[in-house]
Enzyme design. Structure first.
Site, mmCIF file in Angstrom:
data_model
loop_
_atom_site.group_PDB
_atom_site.id
_atom_site.type_symbol
_atom_site.label_atom_id
_atom_site.label_comp_id
_atom_site.label_asym_id
_atom_site.label_seq_id
_atom_site.Cartn_x
_atom_site.Cartn_y
_atom_site.Cartn_z
ATOM 1 N N TYR A 129 0.835 -1.162 0.027
ATOM 2 C CA TYR A 129 -0.143 0.138 -0.192
ATOM 3 C C TYR A 129 0.909 1.108 -0.163
ATOM 4 O O TYR A 129 1.864 1.211 -0.517
ATOM 5 C CB TYR A 129 -0.817 -0.114 1.233
ATOM 6 C CG TYR A 129 -2.088 0.623 1.191
ATOM 7 C CD1 TYR A 129 -3.135 0.954 0.378
ATOM 8 C CD2 TYR A 129 -2.232 1.587 2.317
ATOM 9 C CE1 TYR A 129 -3.866 1.582 0.331
ATOM 10 C CE2 TYR A 129 -3.197 2.446 2.495
ATOM 11 C CZ TYR A 129 -4.134 2.452 1.613
ATOM 12 O OH TYR A 129 -5.268 3.545 1.499
ATOM 13 N N ARG A 182 -5.296 10.274 -11.147
ATOM 14 C CA ARG A 182 -4.863 11.029 -9.874
ATOM 15 C C ARG A 182 -4.375 10.045 -8.926
ATOM 16 O O ARG A 182 -5.017 9.959 -8.049
ATOM 17 C CB ARG A 182 -5.812 12.011 -9.267
ATOM 18 C CG ARG A 182 -5.242 13.104 -8.531
ATOM 19 C CD ARG A 182 -4.945 12.280 -7.048
ATOM 20 N NE ARG A 182 -6.003 12.392 -6.195
ATOM 21 C CZ ARG A 182 -6.004 11.222 -5.149
ATOM 22 N NH1 ARG A 182 -4.891 10.524 -5.177
ATOM 23 N NH2 ARG A 182 -6.881 10.996 -4.208
ATOM 24 N N LYS A 200 -5.343 -1.449 -2.678
ATOM 25 C CA LYS A 200 -6.509 -1.381 -2.049
ATOM 26 C C LYS A 200 -7.198 -2.702 -1.459
ATOM 27 O O LYS A 200 -7.824 -3.014 -0.407
ATOM 28 C CB LYS A 200 -7.547 -0.397 -2.699
ATOM 29 C CG LYS A 200 -7.174 1.127 -2.593
ATOM 30 C CD LYS A 200 -7.457 1.825 -1.531
ATOM 31 C CE LYS A 200 -6.806 3.181 -1.485
ATOM 32 N NZ LYS A 200 -6.909 4.340 -0.461
ATOM 33 N N GLU A 271 -11.750 5.155 -6.978
ATOM 34 C CA GLU A 271 -10.392 5.750 -6.260
ATOM 35 C C GLU A 271 -9.575 6.250 -7.349
ATOM 36 O O GLU A 271 -9.465 5.804 -8.230
ATOM 37 C CB GLU A 271 -9.768 4.165 -5.928
ATOM 38 C CG GLU A 271 -8.394 4.474 -4.988
ATOM 39 C CD GLU A 271 -9.106 4.996 -3.522
ATOM 40 O OE1 GLU A 271 -9.743 4.397 -2.775
ATOM 41 O OE2 GLU A 271 -8.238 5.872 -3.065
ATOM 42 N N ASP A 272 -9.049 7.403 -6.770
ATOM 43 C CA ASP A 272 -7.755 8.070 -7.201
ATOM 44 C C ASP A 272 -8.191 8.765 -8.685
ATOM 45 O O ASP A 272 -7.755 8.467 -9.887
ATOM 46 C CB ASP A 272 -6.899 7.500 -7.421
ATOM 47 C CG ASP A 272 -6.032 7.364 -6.041
ATOM 48 O OD1 ASP A 272 -6.808 7.823 -5.115
ATOM 49 O OD2 ASP A 272 -4.815 6.891 -5.749
ATOM 50 N N ASP A 294 -13.821 6.710 -2.393
ATOM 51 C CA ASP A 294 -13.127 6.724 -1.280
ATOM 52 C C ASP A 294 -12.367 7.912 -0.901
ATOM 53 O O ASP A 294 -12.110 8.244 0.292
ATOM 54 C CB ASP A 294 -11.963 5.390 -1.481
ATOM 55 C CG ASP A 294 -11.101 5.365 -0.260
ATOM 56 O OD1 ASP A 294 -11.578 5.250 1.010
ATOM 57 O OD2 ASP A 294 -9.993 5.029 -0.443
ATOM 58 N N ASP A 295 -11.795 8.598 -1.925
ATOM 59 C CA ASP A 295 -10.886 9.560 -1.791
ATOM 60 C C ASP A 295 -11.759 10.731 -1.140
ATOM 61 O O ASP A 295 -11.523 11.622 -0.371
ATOM 62 C CB ASP A 295 -10.276 10.296 -3.017
ATOM 63 C CG ASP A 295 -9.345 9.313 -3.530
ATOM 64 O OD1 ASP A 295 -8.380 8.875 -2.844
ATOM 65 O OD2 ASP A 295 -9.619 8.531 -4.291
ATOM 66 N N ASN A 445 -0.015 11.722 0.158
ATOM 67 C CA ASN A 445 0.694 10.544 -0.266
ATOM 68 C C ASN A 445 1.285 10.645 -1.599
ATOM 69 O O ASN A 445 1.006 11.250 -2.280
ATOM 70 C CB ASN A 445 -0.288 9.540 -0.256
ATOM 71 C CG ASN A 445 -0.979 9.159 1.049
ATOM 72 O OD1 ASN A 445 -0.344 9.323 2.235
ATOM 73 N ND2 ASN A 445 -2.440 8.907 0.968
HETATM 74 N N1 LIG Z 1 -4.196 10.197 3.691
HETATM 75 C C1 LIG Z 1 -5.364 9.903 3.107
HETATM 76 O O1 LIG Z 1 -6.073 8.897 3.546
HETATM 77 C C2 LIG Z 1 -5.476 10.207 1.746
HETATM 78 C C3 LIG Z 1 -4.649 11.308 1.043
HETATM 79 N N2 LIG Z 1 -5.064 11.797 -0.167
HETATM 80 C C4 LIG Z 1 -3.940 12.552 -0.774
HETATM 81 O O2 LIG Z 1 -4.266 13.838 -0.999
HETATM 82 C C5 LIG Z 1 -3.548 14.587 -1.990
HETATM 83 C C6 LIG Z 1 -4.790 15.253 -2.804
HETATM 84 O O3 LIG Z 1 -5.683 14.484 -3.282
HETATM 85 P P1 LIG Z 1 -7.090 15.086 -4.121
HETATM 86 O O4 LIG Z 1 -7.655 16.090 -3.319
HETATM 87 O O5 LIG Z 1 -7.827 14.014 -4.456
HETATM 88 O O6 LIG Z 1 -6.083 15.761 -5.229
HETATM 89 P P2 LIG Z 1 -6.753 16.825 -6.190
HETATM 90 O O7 LIG Z 1 -5.674 17.098 -7.248
HETATM 91 O O8 LIG Z 1 -8.369 16.548 -6.417
HETATM 92 O O9 LIG Z 1 -6.475 18.228 -5.161
HETATM 93 C C7 LIG Z 1 -5.215 18.789 -4.978
HETATM 94 C C8 LIG Z 1 -5.561 20.123 -4.375
HETATM 95 O O10 LIG Z 1 -4.489 20.732 -3.572
HETATM 96 C C9 LIG Z 1 -4.263 22.152 -4.334
HETATM 97 N N3 LIG Z 1 -2.936 22.631 -4.384
HETATM 98 C C10 LIG Z 1 -1.875 22.351 -5.211
HETATM 99 N N4 LIG Z 1 -0.693 23.157 -4.877
HETATM 100 C C11 LIG Z 1 -0.882 23.643 -3.801
HETATM 101 C C12 LIG Z 1 -0.120 24.568 -2.995
HETATM 102 N N5 LIG Z 1 1.119 24.533 -3.350
HETATM 103 N N6 LIG Z 1 -0.902 24.931 -2.042
HETATM 104 C C13 LIG Z 1 -1.866 24.860 -1.496
HETATM 105 N N7 LIG Z 1 -3.127 23.875 -2.446
HETATM 106 C C14 LIG Z 1 -2.176 23.463 -3.422
HETATM 107 C C15 LIG Z 1 -5.061 21.997 -5.682
HETATM 108 O O11 LIG Z 1 -5.436 23.612 -6.089
HETATM 109 C C16 LIG Z 1 -5.988 21.246 -5.452
HETATM 110 O O12 LIG Z 1 -7.317 21.916 -5.245
HETATM 111 C C17 LIG Z 1 -2.885 13.370 -2.696
HETATM 112 O O13 LIG Z 1 -1.616 13.475 -2.306
HETATM 113 C C18 LIG Z 1 -3.700 12.339 -2.116
HETATM 114 O O14 LIG Z 1 -2.698 10.968 -2.271
HETATM 115 C C19 LIG Z 1 -6.169 11.684 -0.669
HETATM 116 C C20 LIG Z 1 -7.070 10.782 -0.265
HETATM 117 C C21 LIG Z 1 -6.916 10.048 1.151
HETATM 118 C C1 LIG Z 2 -4.678 6.946 0.548
HETATM 119 C C2 LIG Z 2 -5.522 7.499 -0.686
HETATM 120 O O1 LIG Z 2 -6.497 7.042 -0.963
HETATM 121 C C3 LIG Z 2 -4.853 8.490 -1.480
HETATM 122 O O2 LIG Z 2 -3.815 8.981 -1.231
HETATM 123 O O3 LIG Z 2 -5.453 8.843 -2.508
HETATM 124 MG MG LIG Z 3 -7.048 7.359 -2.924
#
Ligand SMILES: NC(=O)C1=CN([C@@H]2O[C@H](COP(=O)(O)OP(=O)(O)OC[C@H]3O[C@@H](n4cnc5c(N)ncnc54)[C@H](O)[C@@H]3O)[C@@H](O)[C@H]2O)C=CC1
Ligand SMILES: CC(=O)C(=O)O
Ligand SMILES: [Mg+2]
Length: 603
Positions: A129, A182, A200, A271-272, A294-295, A445
């Site tokens: 993962y 993504r 997953k 997902e993603d 999930d996201d 991540n």
């Molecule tokens: N820990 C967890 O369980 C999860 C973590 N994530 C992580 O969250 C991250 C984002 O995922 P999504 O929202 O789906 O992506 P996304 O692409 O939909 O959104 C990213 C956002 O970050 C903003 N952004 C980019 N550069 C920036 C900066 N310098 N300053 C402030 N904001 C900035 C963008 O404008 C956009 O609004 C990924 O790295 C993903 O791995 C996502 C889902 C679950």
């Molecule tokens: C953990 C997860 O779903 C993500 O980083 O997109």
């Molecule tokens: Mg995800």
């Protein structure tokens, strides 16, 4: 090596708690070498002699029978040797070597693979993962040896209804689907994103006890906009730009129709997907099919549980959540999902309407603080845009450090996908937080995309913080015997339970109430004593127990809403009559556990 084998042997004994005394028989429709080449049934040298006779295996294996325990210990020894032999090599090289040895076992013998995974989940989750799965996706075309899951591409339009029958299993319970647009914080990885559904679903098997014969990872390949991949001669996906608009949606529609026509009771996890399609498909399908994103939804529940934990960490009652100033960095599918759920929670707690409760939340994207002055604001982010009069001293597009210095937030939560944006200046500004225990969530991540490292957070923001990250970091040694505890704020704490609870409930949809029940269950799992030690989430090693509780909470919420139609022999009436404890027991009992079952051949 010795140490690892010892640990392995003791965890092997511990895990037997879940096993059934005498495993029931398993029907197999093949014989001889075909069985050895099928990882669902293969036992390698573990086939007893009588079974070898029954299944036409005599002579196809070396004569000695090796027990499951011996096979297990042998694998763990090989793994331990690999760890020893790769010491000092770059992290990426070591992680990929570990992934390869696990993947080879996965391809050969699923029973043994899932057993070592379950018993050693804390050590192996970072390999199958996040973070290693990110590296695997980046290198997928080169690493590819054997297919896993199904691939539906834009070229398959009109064929999916029949293609779905190419999958060999009669029944599928859980599907994880991506279009690769993504992948974690790594962007568009096209067909190479298949590693995410595979990882997953490994967690679904390990944490929720889904039967691996009934799970299906799916890649919807509609092209990629990643120029580097399009030019890579090894790239295995369609070499075309991504489909857009109606053309794109018609592919996803066809896939969903095909899945639910063959397996009407399956649960599908999106997902993603890039943000626009993540929200659009959720709206489009959530009342038609049993699915969730999930996201957006899983992450929201995990973040909410963590945010409620930070209130407790300050020694305050949960009702104080309404007074927390929370800065969310990243206005994508994950960040907006968190805000939506947190706002629902605050409005429930305060009995206030959602319009006023939004005041405590502040949202930034790549262009800084989002206010009502923002031009071309994304409609999904618009409800969270601040009125300038409510953020006195700040301007539209104010930088993160300006926002933190001015607002002195209780919580800084990153879902931006940008590594290191919680830099020294931002973290030092968090020392002035209005909270007695400021919270920093670097949730992006994989590891290199985390908004900050755990060590930097404790170093710059102070030892008094609570810290959580999406990918695992080691606890931080603060000197003088003190330890900065690192939490893993990852949706893996919820999605397995959401999937399992939904499946067992037999609900045709996944409602907000079911998701909220999952989040509340996780939030209440952790004790006050643990919270005082900086723990917001339970240990990953207890993920099966957590999932049983979360699954039961989801199931009970479906029952309460009158949506539960039951699963297998357990109908809605039985579900309705179960107490909370009985529901947890039922969910635990429904979990598949890897043991060698006697194989019985049937034509
Ligand atoms: N820990 C967890 O369980 C999860 C973590 N994530 C992580 O969250 C991250 C984002 O995922 P999504 O929202 O789906 O992506 P996304 O692409 O939909 O959104 C990213 C956002 O970050 C903003 N952004 C980019 N550069 C920036 C900066 N310098 N300053 C402030 N904001 C900035 C963008 O404008 C956009 O609004 C990924 O790295 C993903 O791995 C996502 C889902 C679950
Ligand atoms: C953990 C997860 O779903 C993500 O980083 O997109
Ligand atoms: Mg995800």
């Amino acid at each position: 090596m010795w140490k690892l084998a010892r640990v392995a042997a003791s965890s092997f004994r511990r895990s037997r708690w879940f096993s059934t005394a005498i495993p029931g028989p398993c029907i197999v429709h093949k014989r001889g070498a075909d069985i050895l080449h099928d990882p669902w049934f293969n036992k390698d040298t573990g086939f007893p002699l009588t079974e070898r006779d029954r299944l036409g295996l005599r002579g196809l294996l070396p004569p000695r029978v090796i027990s499951f325990e011996q096979q297990y210990a042998r694998f763990m020894e090989s793994y331990g040797s690999l760890e020893k032999n790769t010491q000092g090599q770059p992290d990426g090289v070591v992680s990929l070597a570990k992934w390869r040895i696990l993947n080879r076992l996965h391809d050969r013998n699923e029973t043994l693979y899932y057993r070592v995974l379950i018993d050693n989940i804390e050590d192996f989750a970072p390999i199958i993962y996040t973070p290693t799965v990110g590296l695997v996706c980046q290198n997928y075309s080169g690493l590819f040896r054997r297919p896993r899951g199904m691939y539906f591409s834009a070229k398959d339009k009109g064929e999916m209804m029949s293609m779905i029958y190419n999958w060999p299993a009669q029944q599928v319970d859980m599907i994880v689907l991506t279009d690769g647009s993504r992948i974690l914080g790594l962007g568009d990885l096209g067909v190479q994103g298949i590693g995410i559904p595979i990882g997953k679903l490994d967690m679904y098997v390990a944490a929720a006890g889904f039967n691996p014969q009934r799970v299906l990872p799916v890649m919807l390949d509609v092209g990629t906009n990643n120029q580097k991949l399009l030019e890579d001669r090894l790239y295995l996906g369609l070499r075309q730009p991504r489909l857009e608009g109606e053309e794109y949606l018609s592919i996803v529609d066809e896939f969903m129709e095909a899945v639910f026509s063959r397996w009407p009771k399956a649960v599908v996890q999106f997902e993603d997907f890039q943000m626009k399609w993540a929200f659009e498909t959720l709206q489009r399908y959530r009342k038609r099919f049993c699915m969730f994103n999930d996201d957006i939804q899983g992450t929201a529940g995990v973040a909410l549980a963590g945010l409620l934990g930070t209130v407790r960490a300050q020694g305050r009652p949960l009702s104080d959540f309404v007074n927390q100033k929370i800065v969310v960095v990243g206005a994508g599918s994950a960040g907006l999902g968190v805000l939506n759920m947190a706002i629902q929670a605050v409005s429930r707690m305060s009995g206030d309407n959602e319009g006023t409760v939004k005041n405590q939340f502040f949202l930034l994207d790549k262009d800084g603080l989002i206010t009502k002055e923002r031009r071309n604001i994304d409609p999904a982010a618009a409800p969270f845009a601040k009125d300038l009069k409510d953020v006195e001293g700040l301007r539209e597009g104010a930088s993160l450090v300006e926002v933190v210095k001015k607002l002195k937030p209780h919580v800084l939560l990153g879902l931006s996908g940008v590594g290191g944006i919680f830099n020294e200046e931002v973290l030092k500004a968090m020392r002035e937080s209005d909270s007695t225990k400021p919270a920093i969530f670097a949730m992006s991540n994989p590891t290199m995309n985390a908004e900050c490292t755990a060590a930097d957070a404790f170093k710059h923001a102070g030892e008094n913080i609570v810290f959580a990250s999406g990918s695992p970091f080691k606890n931080v040694d603060l000197g003088n015997g003190k330890v900065g505890h690192v939490n893993q704020a990852n949706n893996m704490y919820l999605f397995p339970g959401i999937g399992l609870g939904t499946l067992l409930s037999g609900a045709r949809f996944i409602t907000d109430e079911m998701l909220q029940a999952a989040a509340e269950c996780l939030a209440s799992y952790i004790t006050d004593e643990e919270i005082q030690k900086g723990k917001l989430y339970p240990s990953v090693s207890s993920i099966r127990c957590i999932t049983a509780e979360v699954g039961a909470a989801v199931l009970r919420a479906a029952v309460a809403e009158g949506l539960a139609e039951g699963h297998g022999d357990v109908g809605p009436r039985e579900l309705n009559n179960m107490s909370k404890e009985e529901t947890v027991e039922y969910v635990s009992r429904s979990m598949w556990f890897p043991v060698y079952s006697p194989l019985v051949h049937e034509k």
